[in-house]
Design a protein around this motif. Structure first.
Motif, PDB file in Angstrom:
ATOM      1  N   UNK A  61       0.828  -1.207   0.000  1.00 25.50           N
ATOM      2  CA  UNK A  61       0.000   0.000   0.000  1.00 25.50           C
ATOM      3  C   UNK A  61       0.863   1.257   0.000  1.00 25.50           C
ATOM      4  N   UNK A  62       0.644   2.125  -0.990  1.00 24.55           N
ATOM      5  CA  UNK A  62       1.332   3.408  -1.030  1.00 24.55           C
ATOM      6  C   UNK A  62       2.762   3.371  -1.531  1.00 24.55           C
ATOM      7  N   UNK A  63       3.188   2.266  -2.112  1.00 21.59           N
ATOM      8  CA  UNK A  63       4.575   2.170  -2.574  1.00 21.59           C
ATOM      9  C   UNK A  63       4.860   3.065  -3.778  1.00 21.59           C
TER      10      UNK A  63
ATOM     11  N   UNK B  77       0.601   7.792   3.182  1.00 24.59           N
ATOM     12  CA  UNK B  77       1.237   6.533   3.567  1.00 24.59           C
ATOM     13  C   UNK B  77       1.727   6.752   4.986  1.00 24.59           C
ATOM     14  N   UNK B  78       1.091   6.085   5.943  1.00 28.14           N
ATOM     15  CA  UNK B  78       1.320   6.492   7.320  1.00 28.14           C
ATOM     16  C   UNK B  78       0.881   7.945   7.440  1.00 28.14           C
ATOM     17  N   UNK B  79       1.648   8.748   8.183  1.00 31.26           N
ATOM     18  CA  UNK B  79       1.261  10.163   8.302  1.00 31.26           C
ATOM     19  C   UNK B  79       1.984  11.061   7.307  1.00 31.26           C
TER      20      UNK B  79
ATOM     21  N   UNK C 108       9.117   3.772   4.098  1.00 34.66           N
ATOM     22  CA  UNK C 108       8.376   2.820   4.921  1.00 34.66           C
ATOM     23  C   UNK C 108       9.251   1.642   5.316  1.00 34.66           C
ATOM     24  N   UNK C 109      10.074   1.182   4.391  1.00 36.57           N
ATOM     25  CA  UNK C 109      10.978   0.076   4.696  1.00 36.57           C
ATOM     26  C   UNK C 109      12.002   0.498   5.752  1.00 36.57           C
TER      27      UNK C 109
ATOM     28  N   UNK D 123       8.410  -0.788   8.738  1.00 41.23           N
ATOM     29  CA  UNK D 123       6.996  -1.079   8.574  1.00 41.23           C
ATOM     30  C   UNK D 123       6.740  -2.558   8.289  1.00 41.23           C
ATOM     31  N   UNK D 124       7.683  -3.240   7.627  1.00 39.61           N
ATOM     32  CA  UNK D 124       7.435  -4.616   7.183  1.00 39.61           C
ATOM     33  C   UNK D 124       8.175  -5.656   7.998  1.00 39.61           C
TER      34      UNK D 124
END
Length: 340
Positions: free
Chosen positions: A13-15, A299-301, A135-136, A140-141
């Motif tokens: 999501x959001x990548x 994506x997140x905030x 995100x990575x 996040x993952x």
């Protein structure tokens, strides 16, 4: 008979999958492209973002939306009939781009191309896995190994599965090309660390490239000639062991309200995302006194916003947002906080 190549664009999501597809539509001159776009959620956003790309070879009818939530779960019912209609057109496309939802697993789609109904007409040119570098980097993952070890020691019966890590891992394991996107959001030393970690998880021969805003040369993304449907054994999936894949780990719903004040609303949105650990928000926003529709993506905030087109005559000027997060989101509280 020439088999039409198809590229599967996957990523969490959001990548940045839609940005990448939109870029390829405009940059891949000489290709007649058809796009199949799938979304997780009740409100279709991505097809509207792709329409009006400005490429004269790409008509609105060439962009097909499957709003069933997850292509990998409904291959026979939704995906195969749509693909068949595309390849049986009087003027079939030169190349097909398939943008999956952020929660979809790519391998079931690759497997579908081995089905007799379409095997002779199409082939998987490649699976592109898009990764949000920021995100990575934020973890996040991945679980905190120390925290997981402590939980196991305290209570061995606790389920430590991380659904985000599982989806991310499956998308990475199926890749023919990994696109590390949004690299401008991380420091150079952090970027180097991420590249090393990703490279260690890739199959031999899988290339890793860096991008910003999904801008990648068509010559790099298309024409991989991977024939991925003939290479299924090399693309392991954790869900093959489970026998079934669903999205019970995630919630999605739509927030609808009237016009909102831009800056104040985005501040409220960011606070709500943080308070409820929301993974993804995207949709359309109506601003008082503005004749153009605003797109908001989070994506997140991390929130982005821009105006895409004028409101059409008779179109309700309403704010509509898709909210996606882990199971257990407090829907009523989120709707109240966002003004729904």
């Amino acid at each position: 008979m020439r088999r039409i190549p198809a590229t599967i664009v996957t990523g969490f999501l959001g990548a940045g999958k839609t940005s990448l597809v939109r870029h390829l539509i405009g940059a891949a001159t000489g290709y007649r492209l058809a796009i199949i776009v799938n979304e997780f959620g009740e409100l279709g956003i991505d097809r509207e973002l792709l329409i009006g790309c400005g490429d004269e070879t790409c008509d609105d009818d060439d962009i097909v939306e499957l709003a069933n939530g997850c292509l990998c779960c409904t291959v026979a019912d939704d995906f195969l009939p749509t693909l068949t209609k595309l390849i049986e057109r009087p003027a079939p496309p030169d190349h097909i781009l398939i943008e999956t939802s952020g929660l979809a697993l790519p391998k079931p789609l690759v497997q579908a191309f081995a089905w007799p109904e379409i095997r002779t007409a199409t082939t998987v040119d490649g699976v592109l896995t898009v990764i949000d570098a920021a995100a990575l980097a934020a973890g996040r993952f991945a679980d905190d190994p120390a925290a997981v070890a402590a939980q196991r020691a305290a209570d061995p019966s606790v389920d430590h599965d991380n659904p985000l890590e599982e989806v991310f891992g499956d998308q990475l394991a199926c890749a023919d090309l990994v696109i590390l996107n949004k690299t401008d959001l991380v420091a150079p030393d952090e970027l180097a660390r991420l590249k090393t970690e990703i490279a260690a998880r890739l199959r031999p021969g899988v290339r890793l490239v860096e991008t910003r805003d999904g801008k990648i040369a068509p010559s790099v993304a298309l024409g991989l000639d991977a024939a991925a449907e003939d290479d299924l054994a090399a693309r392991p999936s954790i869900h093959e062991l489970e026998g079934e894949h669903d999205h019970d780990d995630f919630d999605s719903f739509v927030v609808t309200c009237g016009p909102v004040e831009g800056d104040a609303f985005r501040d409220r949105l960011a606070a709500t995302i943080r308070a409820h650990d929301i993974l993804r928000v995207k949709g359309f926003v109506a601003l008082p006194g503005r004749d153009r529709r605003q797109i908001v993506q989070a994506v997140g905030d991390r929130i982005q916003h821009y105006f895409d087109r004028p409101w059409e005559s008779g179109e309700p000027r309403a704010t509509r947002l898709v909210v996606i997060g882990k199971k257990g989101l407090d829907r009523s509280a989120i709707i109240a906080e966002l003004g729904g």
